[in-house]
Design a protein around this motif. Sequence first.
Motif, PDB file in Angstrom:
ATOM      1  N   GLN A 160      45.615  55.852  41.614  1.00  0.00           N
ATOM      2  CA  GLN A 160      46.416  55.283  40.526  1.00  0.00           C
ATOM      3  C   GLN A 160      45.824  55.548  39.148  1.00  0.00           C
ATOM      4  O   GLN A 160      46.489  55.328  38.130  1.00  0.00           O
ATOM      5  CB  GLN A 160      46.596  53.773  40.734  1.00  0.00           C
ATOM      6  CG  GLN A 160      45.314  52.940  40.653  1.00  0.00           C
ATOM      7  CD  GLN A 160      44.645  52.734  41.993  1.00  0.00           C
ATOM      8  OE1 GLN A 160      44.581  53.665  42.804  1.00  0.00           O
ATOM      9  NE2 GLN A 160      44.178  51.525  42.238  1.00  0.00           N
ATOM     10  N   TYR A 161      44.592  56.035  39.090  1.00  0.00           N
ATOM     11  CA  TYR A 161      43.952  56.307  37.799  1.00  0.00           C
ATOM     12  C   TYR A 161      43.984  57.792  37.450  1.00  0.00           C
ATOM     13  O   TYR A 161      43.463  58.190  36.410  1.00  0.00           O
ATOM     14  CB  TYR A 161      42.495  55.814  37.814  1.00  0.00           C
ATOM     15  CG  TYR A 161      42.356  54.416  38.348  1.00  0.00           C
ATOM     16  CD1 TYR A 161      42.851  53.323  37.627  1.00  0.00           C
ATOM     17  CD2 TYR A 161      41.773  54.178  39.591  1.00  0.00           C
ATOM     18  CE1 TYR A 161      42.752  52.037  38.135  1.00  0.00           C
ATOM     19  CE2 TYR A 161      41.665  52.899  40.094  1.00  0.00           C
ATOM     20  CZ  TYR A 161      42.171  51.833  39.372  1.00  0.00           C
ATOM     21  OH  TYR A 161      42.073  50.561  39.887  1.00  0.00           O
ATOM     22  N   GLN A 187      44.634  44.543  27.237  1.00  0.00           N
ATOM     23  CA  GLN A 187      45.845  43.716  27.296  1.00  0.00           C
ATOM     24  C   GLN A 187      45.797  42.544  26.322  1.00  0.00           C
ATOM     25  O   GLN A 187      44.751  42.110  25.895  1.00  0.00           O
ATOM     26  CB  GLN A 187      46.054  43.196  28.738  1.00  0.00           C
ATOM     27  CG  GLN A 187      46.246  44.338  29.737  1.00  0.00           C
ATOM     28  CD  GLN A 187      46.321  43.836  31.163  1.00  0.00           C
ATOM     29  OE1 GLN A 187      46.184  42.636  31.428  1.00  0.00           O
ATOM     30  NE2 GLN A 187      46.516  44.763  32.095  1.00  0.00           N
ATOM     31  N   MET A 220      40.557  48.194  31.731  1.00  0.00           N
ATOM     32  CA  MET A 220      41.970  48.209  31.370  1.00  0.00           C
ATOM     33  C   MET A 220      42.448  46.824  30.987  1.00  0.00           C
ATOM     34  O   MET A 220      43.312  46.673  30.105  1.00  0.00           O
ATOM     35  CB  MET A 220      42.790  48.753  32.545  1.00  0.00           C
ATOM     36  CG  MET A 220      42.565  50.251  32.795  1.00  0.00           C
ATOM     37  SD  MET A 220      43.251  50.826  34.382  1.00  0.00           S
ATOM     38  CE  MET A 220      45.006  50.703  34.049  1.00  0.00           C
ATOM     39  N   SER A 221      41.891  45.787  31.594  1.00  0.00           N
ATOM     40  CA  SER A 221      42.282  44.410  31.246  1.00  0.00           C
ATOM     41  C   SER A 221      41.862  44.040  29.834  1.00  0.00           C
ATOM     42  O   SER A 221      42.461  43.162  29.214  1.00  0.00           O
ATOM     43  CB  SER A 221      41.658  43.420  32.246  1.00  0.00           C
ATOM     44  OG  SER A 221      40.253  43.296  32.052  1.00  0.00           O
ATOM     45  N   ALA A 243      42.761  55.182  33.004  1.00  0.00           N
ATOM     46  CA  ALA A 243      41.929  54.055  32.587  1.00  0.00           C
ATOM     47  C   ALA A 243      41.111  54.393  31.341  1.00  0.00           C
ATOM     48  O   ALA A 243      40.354  53.552  30.859  1.00  0.00           O
ATOM     49  CB  ALA A 243      40.991  53.641  33.718  1.00  0.00           C
ATOM     50  N   ALA A 273      37.280  50.132  36.383  1.00  0.00           N
ATOM     51  CA  ALA A 273      38.481  50.635  35.697  1.00  0.00           C
ATOM     52  C   ALA A 273      39.454  49.497  35.415  1.00  0.00           C
ATOM     53  O   ALA A 273      39.995  49.385  34.300  1.00  0.00           O
ATOM     54  CB  ALA A 273      39.155  51.713  36.545  1.00  0.00           C
ATOM     55  N   GLU A 274      39.682  48.649  36.399  1.00  0.00           N
ATOM     56  CA  GLU A 274      40.587  47.515  36.211  1.00  0.00           C
ATOM     57  C   GLU A 274      40.052  46.560  35.154  1.00  0.00           C
ATOM     58  O   GLU A 274      40.807  46.025  34.327  1.00  0.00           O
ATOM     59  CB  GLU A 274      40.783  46.777  37.539  1.00  0.00           C
ATOM     60  CG  GLU A 274      41.540  47.566  38.594  1.00  0.00           C
ATOM     61  CD  GLU A 274      42.991  47.798  38.211  1.00  0.00           C
ATOM     62  OE1 GLU A 274      43.545  47.012  37.407  1.00  0.00           O
ATOM     63  OE2 GLU A 274      43.587  48.782  38.716  1.00  0.00           O
ATOM     64  N   TYR A 275      38.749  46.331  35.178  1.00  0.00           N
ATOM     65  CA  TYR A 275      38.126  45.449  34.196  1.00  0.00           C
ATOM     66  C   TYR A 275      38.307  45.986  32.778  1.00  0.00           C
ATOM     67  O   TYR A 275      38.683  45.235  31.844  1.00  0.00           O
ATOM     68  CB  TYR A 275      36.641  45.286  34.518  1.00  0.00           C
ATOM     69  CG  TYR A 275      35.859  44.478  33.519  1.00  0.00           C
ATOM     70  CD1 TYR A 275      35.908  43.086  33.523  1.00  0.00           C
ATOM     71  CD2 TYR A 275      35.051  45.099  32.564  1.00  0.00           C
ATOM     72  CE1 TYR A 275      35.186  42.338  32.598  1.00  0.00           C
ATOM     73  CE2 TYR A 275      34.332  44.367  31.652  1.00  0.00           C
ATOM     74  CZ  TYR A 275      34.399  42.990  31.666  1.00  0.00           C
ATOM     75  OH  TYR A 275      33.691  42.244  30.750  1.00  0.00           O
ATOM     76  N   ALA A 334      36.743  51.703  40.841  1.00  0.00           N
ATOM     77  CA  ALA A 334      38.088  51.161  40.650  1.00  0.00           C
ATOM     78  C   ALA A 334      38.038  49.775  40.022  1.00  0.00           C
ATOM     79  O   ALA A 334      38.843  49.435  39.144  1.00  0.00           O
ATOM     80  CB  ALA A 334      38.828  51.103  41.990  1.00  0.00           C
ATOM     81  N   ALA A 335      37.079  48.961  40.438  1.00  0.00           N
ATOM     82  CA  ALA A 335      36.955  47.606  39.895  1.00  0.00           C
ATOM     83  C   ALA A 335      36.606  47.642  38.411  1.00  0.00           C
ATOM     84  O   ALA A 335      37.142  46.861  37.609  1.00  0.00           O
ATOM     85  CB  ALA A 335      35.897  46.822  40.670  1.00  0.00           C
TER      86      ALA A 335
END
Length: 442
Positions: free
Chosen positions: A384-385, A442, A438-439, A404, A434-436, A431-432
């Motif tokens: 997904q990245y 927001q 990207m958050s 990301a 990347a999510e951090y 991945a974790a």
Amino acid sequence: MRKIKGSTLFLPLLSTLLLISSSYSAHSKPALTAEQSDPKTMAWMQGFPPKPDKRITQPDSNFFSFPKLRWSVCNMRALLPTESIKRQIAGYRPLEFDLLAGIDDVTFLPSGSDKELTWEQSLKANYTDGIIILHQGKVVYERYFGCLDQTQNHAVMSMTKSVTGLIAEMLIARGRLDENLMVSSIIPELKNSAFGGATVRQVMDMTTALEYSENYADPKADIWQYAFAANPLPKPKGYEGPQGYFEYLQTIKASGEHGESFGYKTVNSDVLGWIISRVTGKKYNEVVSELLWQPLGMQQDADVTVDGLGTPFAGGGISASLRDMARLGLTMLNQGKVAGIQVIDKAAVGSIVAGGSTQAFEKARFSTLPNGSYRSMWWHFHNQYGAYAARGVHGQTIYIAPKAEMVIVRFASHPSAGNSVIDPTSLPAYAAVAEYLMSKNQ
């Protein structure tokens, strides 16, 4: 293939050299932890002179066996002959920093496990020597362990292949290399080898069909012959095999049809290194300096190991600094631009980012990369990245996640060479993070 005589006495050194260039099965003894095997804790090569039981030397020591390898990865120039990859002395480009708190506390679930780890715990689990994370063009995280610091070069292993593939893509983009040409039309010496009937593209994507084994548990495997030929030290009495990388490559025979399936074999990278030198008229390290190290504004010279004839090892010989490999990753993320200037051809980056054939890759059965592909010696995850990577044994990686806006570069000295042992922890950790990151947008 010509026979090797007197090989028994030479086997310990051969094993050492092989481990530099290729994946090797994990040792049978239980590994020390990252803290226990830290080179400083082990006191390798400390003192004037070092104590006899703390010396790591060449050729009488298995310097790339664990835990000695945790010192050796930072000291290749002390152990093997090398050539320099020169930086531009006046062209150093500083990285921008905006360090973030909280990354060490990011949690994730390793593949196949029901026990969460933190990012910081994963660094120890994977014997990390150095790691740097960039997000939106700035360094947000950087740590060093073991033998490494900001000034120290570290062996990047098969990440070298990705540099080689990138150089080839740049030459293609500039009209200096045709990927559709037969290898034999560029290097007539390979006409009667397996590579004579392959295209440049098939070599770049490792879809060549070779009668060549990299089964390291088999003492008769071809990789051992390759290592003998590449050994930069004087050959043992009675040796009648090839001299150097280029002469060995001429002995490889075909097996099957080129272009049908992916097969990870280091010899492809050295053929590509030969092609690069032939079309440019320059040594591999000189081309890497001219096209990458100087225009990217690298902070330090890199090194590359050479065979007994001075031929650079294009399949795994580079040692470089963590920050300089981060500069390479960032430039790839930025579609080849450095400070707004197109340094790496956009077409070259685009070709790599597109990824390779998932059907050809599937036949290789990489269990930790079920949706992967391979293009120009870069690994693709098709996640997904949009992530792709340069990868090397013992845990080396440049992980680029365009969606990301993230680049992670890790140097490591894991006791197991194969990434299949490391991926179940590393890939979920990336991945974790990347999510951090990207958050945070927001």
